[in-house]
Design an enzyme around this catalytic site. Structure first.
Site: not given
Ligand SMILES: NC(=O)C1=CN([C@@H]2O[C@H](COP(=O)(O)OP(=O)(O)OC[C@H]3O[C@@H](n4cnc5c(N)ncnc54)[C@H](OP(=O)(O)O)[C@@H]3O)[C@@H](O)[C@H]2O)C=CC1
Ligand SMILES: CC(C)(CO)C(=O)C(=O)O
Length: 297
Positions: A177, A247, A259
């Site tokens: 990944k 992302s 990230e």
């Molecule tokens: N979105 C997607 O489609 C995908 C995401 N991912 C991975 O998943 C992870 C999350 O991504 P994503 O959901 O997009 O990110 P987001 O920023 O949407 O979600 C993370 C959330 O966690 C909150 N947060 C952080 N620290 C705390 C805390 N201490 N207490 C409470 N809330 C907290 C943030 O708030 P705040 O910003 O205010 O700190 C934010 O709302 C990343 O590693 C991403 O790369 C993987 C696959 C797909």
């Molecule tokens: C696989 C890919 C690149 C899909 O957009 C992804 O995981 C991301 O955007 O963080």
């Protein structure tokens, strides 16, 4: 199963929402989103159309069977400190980037499972998350091998309707990944293009080279990832997600911290030989971050 999703933004709200009809789910995140979830429920839209009623909180509950970590990688250490106050039978990271499971395991007594997730999620409004694409969760023991705990969590996710694979080879899965994200995320973010722009040269050349470099670093870490296969896979994923804005592109377009440190930066940090494409991508994204006040990165 009593599940606490820690970091309920886009991905955490989607995963927790999908599990909420089968399991007791608590979303830990920020107001106003989690407050709306707690009082009015959570709307899932896009590839999934559902209204569910998980609990919404801003602080971790006292106990849960499973903690699912979905904060951005740069928040993992703080998340671990907060999760350490809860009695958790297990913890699962679904985050992108490398190093998250190790950061959790060094701070938590609970066993930590590794996971990857290809579901696409986007938080649209407080109480509303869009599923931008169905995918799968792959999970298992973070150092590989058989795990009865992983089997139990995999069954719980399956029961909740998530496409789930339990793997005995999570170190390889995580690196695979990473090679994909190393090839796609920074290049699309810097060029401000959707993933599909990397399916042909000149973009595809950057993608292939960055993925190859990451695969070579994986091999120096004792994880067998074929460099040519990684190059092909990164371009294939760019094609399969051609309309996606990665992302990292979404983060840069929103002016948010990226990230990069857990993706191309991790490749650079763990390389024993020069990795010029990952070095360049990392330096350029960090230049953007410095210009936009994310100096801590
Ligand atoms: N979105 C997607 O489609 C995908 C995401 N991912 C991975 O998943 C992870 C999350 O991504 P994503 O959901 O997009 O990110 P987001 O920023 O949407 O979600 C993370 C959330 O966690 C909150 N947060 C952080 N620290 C705390 C805390 N201490 N207490 C409470 N809330 C907290 C943030 O708030 P705040 O910003 O205010 O700190 C934010 O709302 C990343 O590693 C991403 O790369 C993987 C696959 C797909
Ligand atoms: C696989 C890919 C690149 C899909 O957009 C992804 O995981 C991301 O955007 O963080």
């Amino acid at each position: 199963m009593d599940i606490c999703v820690f970091g309920a933004g886009s991905l955490g709200s989607l995963i927790g929402g999908l599990l909420a009809d089968t399991h007791e789910v608590t979303l830990v995140g920020r107001d106003p989103h989690v407050g709306v979830v707690d009082t009015k429920g959570l709307c899932l839209s896009g590839a999934v159309d559902r209204h569910v009623s998980p609990t919404g909180r801003t602080a971790v509950p006292q106990a849960a069977d499973l903690g699912v970590v979905t904060v951005k990688s740069f928040d993992t250490s703080v998340a671990a400190r907060e999760l350490a106050t809860a009695d958790l039978d297990a913890v699962l990271s679904l985050q992108n980037g490398m190093g998250n499971e190790a950061a959790l395991a060094t701070r938590l007594d609970s066993p930590v499972l590794a996971g990857t997730c290809t579901y696409g999620a986007r938080l649209r409004d407080p109480g509303h998350v869009e599923c931008s694409g169905l995918g799968e969760v792959v999970l298992g023991a973070r150092e590989g091998g058989e795990s009865a705990l992983a089997d139990r969590v995999g069954t719980a996710f399956d029961d909740g309707g998530l496409a789930t694979t339990v793997s005995t080879e999570m170190p390889r899965r995580l690196w695979e990944k990473l090679t994909v994200n190393a090839g796609i995320n920074a290049a699309t973010a810097l060029a401000r293009v959707p993933n599909g722009a990397l399916t042909d040269d000149p973009g595809a050349s950057v993608t292939r080279r960055a993925a190859r470099e990451a695969a070579r670093v994986a091999r120096t870490q004792g994880v067998s990832v074929d460099a040519d296969e990684a190059a092909k896979q990164a371009v294939a994923v760019a094609d399969a997600t051609a309309r996606n804005r990665s992302s990292m592109l979404q983060d840069i377009e929103a002016g948010r911290r990226t990230e990069i440190a857990a993706i191309n930066g991790y490749v650079v940090e763990h390389a024993s030989q020069p990795v010029p494409v990952n070095e360049t991508l990392t330096a350029l994204v960090r230049t953007w971050e410095a210009e936009h006040g994310h100096l801590e990165s």
